[in-house]
Design a protein around this motif. Structure first.
Motif, PDB file in Angstrom:
ATOM      1  N   LEU A   6      59.551  33.312  42.018  1.00  0.00           N
ATOM      2  CA  LEU A   6      59.693  33.067  43.446  1.00  0.00           C
ATOM      3  C   LEU A   6      58.535  32.204  43.892  1.00  0.00           C
ATOM      4  O   LEU A   6      57.434  32.304  43.332  1.00  0.00           O
ATOM      5  N   GLN A   7      58.787  31.393  44.915  1.00  0.00           N
ATOM      6  CA  GLN A   7      57.682  30.734  45.594  1.00  0.00           C
ATOM      7  C   GLN A   7      57.830  31.031  47.075  1.00  0.00           C
ATOM      8  O   GLN A   7      58.942  30.975  47.626  1.00  0.00           O
ATOM      9  N   PHE A   8      56.743  31.322  47.723  1.00  0.00           N
ATOM     10  CA  PHE A   8      56.762  31.718  49.131  1.00  0.00           C
ATOM     11  C   PHE A   8      56.374  30.532  50.016  1.00  0.00           C
ATOM     12  O   PHE A   8      55.838  29.525  49.528  1.00  0.00           O
ATOM     13  N   PRO A   9      56.624  30.648  51.327  1.00  0.00           N
ATOM     14  CA  PRO A   9      56.307  29.527  52.232  1.00  0.00           C
ATOM     15  C   PRO A   9      54.855  29.072  52.170  1.00  0.00           C
ATOM     16  O   PRO A   9      54.559  27.912  52.462  1.00  0.00           O
ATOM     17  N   ASN A  10      53.954  29.970  51.812  1.00  0.00           N
ATOM     18  CA  ASN A  10      52.542  29.567  51.701  1.00  0.00           C
ATOM     19  C   ASN A  10      52.229  29.001  50.324  1.00  0.00           C
ATOM     20  O   ASN A  10      51.056  28.791  49.996  1.00  0.00           O
ATOM     21  N   TYR A  11      53.273  28.778  49.519  1.00  0.00           N
ATOM     22  CA  TYR A  11      53.198  28.175  48.185  1.00  0.00           C
ATOM     23  C   TYR A  11      52.685  29.118  47.106  1.00  0.00           C
ATOM     24  O   TYR A  11      52.601  28.714  45.948  1.00  0.00           O
ATOM     25  N   SER A  12      52.367  30.351  47.461  1.00  0.00           N
ATOM     26  CA  SER A  12      52.029  31.304  46.418  1.00  0.00           C
ATOM     27  C   SER A  12      53.300  31.620  45.627  1.00  0.00           C
ATOM     28  O   SER A  12      54.416  31.293  46.057  1.00  0.00           O
ATOM     29  N   SER A  13      53.130  32.264  44.477  1.00  0.00           N
ATOM     30  CA  SER A  13      54.281  32.432  43.596  1.00  0.00           C
ATOM     31  C   SER A  13      54.201  33.749  42.834  1.00  0.00           C
ATOM     32  O   SER A  13      53.122  34.335  42.688  1.00  0.00           O
ATOM     33  N   GLU A  14      55.344  34.204  42.399  1.00  0.00           N
ATOM     34  CA  GLU A  14      55.439  35.371  41.526  1.00  0.00           C
ATOM     35  C   GLU A  14      56.240  35.015  40.287  1.00  0.00           C
ATOM     36  O   GLU A  14      57.178  34.211  40.348  1.00  0.00           O
ATOM     37  N   LEU A  15      55.850  35.651  39.184  1.00  0.00           N
ATOM     38  CA  LEU A  15      56.625  35.581  37.950  1.00  0.00           C
ATOM     39  C   LEU A  15      57.087  37.002  37.653  1.00  0.00           C
ATOM     40  O   LEU A  15      56.264  37.919  37.618  1.00  0.00           O
ATOM     41  N   ASN A  16      58.374  37.182  37.506  1.00  0.00           N
ATOM     42  CA  ASN A  16      58.938  38.484  37.183  1.00  0.00           C
ATOM     43  C   ASN A  16      59.540  38.443  35.787  1.00  0.00           C
ATOM     44  O   ASN A  16      60.239  37.491  35.434  1.00  0.00           O
ATOM     45  N   VAL A  17      59.265  39.475  35.018  1.00  0.00           N
ATOM     46  CA  VAL A  17      59.871  39.593  33.696  1.00  0.00           C
ATOM     47  C   VAL A  17      60.530  40.956  33.608  1.00  0.00           C
ATOM     48  O   VAL A  17      59.868  41.991  33.797  1.00  0.00           O
ATOM     49  N   ASN A  18      61.827  40.973  33.346  1.00  0.00           N
ATOM     50  CA  ASN A  18      62.580  42.218  33.203  1.00  0.00           C
ATOM     51  C   ASN A  18      62.735  42.571  31.732  1.00  0.00           C
ATOM     52  O   ASN A  18      62.612  41.708  30.853  1.00  0.00           O
ATOM     53  N   ALA A  19      63.033  43.841  31.495  1.00  0.00           N
ATOM     54  CA  ALA A  19      63.335  44.307  30.138  1.00  0.00           C
ATOM     55  C   ALA A  19      62.315  43.784  29.136  1.00  0.00           C
ATOM     56  O   ALA A  19      62.647  43.089  28.169  1.00  0.00           O
ATOM     57  N   LEU A  20      61.063  44.117  29.377  1.00  0.00           N
ATOM     58  CA  LEU A  20      59.968  43.596  28.553  1.00  0.00           C
ATOM     59  C   LEU A  20      60.173  43.871  27.075  1.00  0.00           C
ATOM     60  O   LEU A  20      60.605  44.965  26.675  1.00  0.00           O
ATOM     61  N   GLU A  21      59.815  42.868  26.281  1.00  0.00           N
ATOM     62  CA  GLU A  21      59.857  42.990  24.829  1.00  0.00           C
ATOM     63  C   GLU A  21      58.429  42.844  24.293  1.00  0.00           C
ATOM     64  O   GLU A  21      57.564  42.271  24.965  1.00  0.00           O
ATOM     65  N   LEU A  22      58.237  43.330  23.076  1.00  0.00           N
ATOM     66  CA  LEU A  22      56.896  43.263  22.491  1.00  0.00           C
ATOM     67  C   LEU A  22      56.389  41.816  22.423  1.00  0.00           C
ATOM     68  O   LEU A  22      55.204  41.559  22.639  1.00  0.00           O
ATOM     69  N   ASP A  23      57.308  40.878  22.149  1.00  0.00           N
ATOM     70  CA  ASP A  23      56.927  39.465  22.034  1.00  0.00           C
ATOM     71  C   ASP A  23      56.531  38.832  23.358  1.00  0.00           C
ATOM     72  O   ASP A  23      56.081  37.683  23.385  1.00  0.00           O
ATOM     73  N   ASP A  24      56.733  39.555  24.447  1.00  0.00           N
ATOM     74  CA  ASP A  24      56.299  39.031  25.750  1.00  0.00           C
ATOM     75  C   ASP A  24      54.795  39.179  25.933  1.00  0.00           C
ATOM     76  O   ASP A  24      54.234  38.659  26.910  1.00  0.00           O
ATOM     77  N   SER A  25      54.159  39.884  25.034  1.00  0.00           N
ATOM     78  CA  SER A  25      52.705  40.028  25.100  1.00  0.00           C
ATOM     79  C   SER A  25      52.062  38.651  24.960  1.00  0.00           C
ATOM     80  O   SER A  25      52.279  37.958  23.955  1.00  0.00           O
ATOM     81  N   ALA A  26      51.297  38.246  25.967  1.00  0.00           N
ATOM     82  CA  ALA A  26      50.723  36.898  25.990  1.00  0.00           C
ATOM     83  C   ALA A  26      49.825  36.759  27.209  1.00  0.00           C
ATOM     84  O   ALA A  26      49.746  37.661  28.050  1.00  0.00           O
ATOM     85  N   LEU A  27      49.175  35.610  27.288  1.00  0.00           N
ATOM     86  CA  LEU A  27      48.439  35.227  28.490  1.00  0.00           C
ATOM     87  C   LEU A  27      49.388  34.388  29.340  1.00  0.00           C
ATOM     88  O   LEU A  27      49.974  33.422  28.845  1.00  0.00           O
ATOM     89  N   TYR A  28      49.553  34.760  30.589  1.00  0.00           N
ATOM     90  CA  TYR A  28      50.433  34.016  31.490  1.00  0.00           C
ATOM     91  C   TYR A  28      49.571  33.211  32.459  1.00  0.00           C
ATOM     92  O   TYR A  28      48.740  33.767  33.181  1.00  0.00           O
ATOM     93  N   LEU A  29      49.792  31.927  32.448  1.00  0.00           N
ATOM     94  CA  LEU A  29      48.994  31.011  33.252  1.00  0.00           C
ATOM     95  C   LEU A  29      49.817  30.435  34.387  1.00  0.00           C
ATOM     96  O   LEU A  29      50.987  30.081  34.209  1.00  0.00           O
ATOM     97  N   CYS A  30      49.189  30.341  35.513  1.00  0.00           N
ATOM     98  CA  CYS A  30      49.778  29.696  36.674  1.00  0.00           C
ATOM     99  C   CYS A  30      49.015  28.390  36.897  1.00  0.00           C
ATOM    100  O   CYS A  30      47.789  28.347  36.726  1.00  0.00           O
ATOM    101  N   ALA A  31      49.726  27.346  37.252  1.00  0.00           N
ATOM    102  CA  ALA A  31      49.087  26.064  37.525  1.00  0.00           C
ATOM    103  C   ALA A  31      49.650  25.504  38.817  1.00  0.00           C
ATOM    104  O   ALA A  31      50.865  25.546  39.038  1.00  0.00           O
TER     105      ALA A  31
END
Lengths: 109, 114
Positions: free
Chosen positions: B67-92
């Motif tokens: 999602l991105q909000f009117p103030n340009y901030s953002s969310e990342l949602n991940v459902n049904a997490l898997e072991l391989d989702d383990s990582a560093l998540y970067l926003c730019a």
């Protein structure tokens, strides 16, 4: 498909020695190339990009379209250059980054 | 001028759970991109948001959404997490149409799925 290759995962040089971090890319269009650096415990930050043709912290990189390379060079390495370096490209048709796997540079005192 | 900030910095979740990561873009920037960086790899593009709409997506399954909000901030949602989702998540964040294609990165959120 586009791809960025950094053949060296690890690179060690002595202080004062020249350093070259290799980057090759594959893309049929006209990409924009970047080098990003990540110092210990810091965020990823832009080091330089080919369109500005500038030298940052003594580093330069020339885009060689014939060899599809964008190698990063510095004539005299300093200890503070020790960091992780990522080569990245943006396609001419978009603005997402495609990163290489990175090269960890260690400058030995 | 404020930089890109991400929260939380670290997170541990159980396989099958859902997670939401947050990002505040740099002041004046209207575009947010999310990247996943697995150990020993370079960042991989997940998707980008511009003017609150998805504006490009990498090779990630639909359980990765944003999602991105009117103030340009953002969310990342991940459902049904898997072991391989383990990582560093970067926003730019970046400014579309600003001439420069430079992106400014946050410090990342380290997600561990157990």
């Amino acid at each position: 498909a586009q791809r960025v290759t950094q053949p060296e995962k690890l690179l060690s040089v002595f202080k004062g020695a020249p350093v070259e971090l290799k980057c090759n890319y594959s893309y049929s269009g006209s990409p924009e190339l970047f080098w990003y650096v990540q110092y210990s415990r810091q965020r990823l930050q832009l080091l330089l990009r080919h369109i500005s043709r500038e030298s940052i912290k003594g580093f330069t990189a020339d885009l060689n379209k014939g060899e599809t390379s964008f190698h990063l060079k510095k004539p005299f390495a300093q200890e503070e250059d020790s960091a992780m370096y990522y080569c990245a490209l943006i396609k001419d048709t978009g603005n997402q980054f495609y990163f290489g796997t990175g090269t960890s540079l260690t400058v030995i005192p | 001028e404020t930089g890109v900030t991400q929260s939380p910095t670290h997170l541990i979740k159980t396989r099958g759970q859902q997670v939401t990561l947050r990002c505040s873009s740099q002041s004046g920037h209207n575009t947010v991109s999310w990247y996943q960086q697995a150990l020993g790899q370079g960042p991989q593009f997940i998707f980008q948001y511009y003017r609150e709409e998805e504006n490009g997506r990498g090779n990630f399954p639909p359980r990765f959404s944003g999602l991105q909000f009117p103030n340009y901030s953002s969310e990342l949602n991940v459902n049904a997490l898997e072991l391989d989702d383990s990582a560093l998540y970067l926003c730019a964040s970046s400014l579309a149409g600003g001439g420069s294609r430079e992106a400014f990165f946050g410090q990342g959120t380290r997600l561990t799925v157990v």
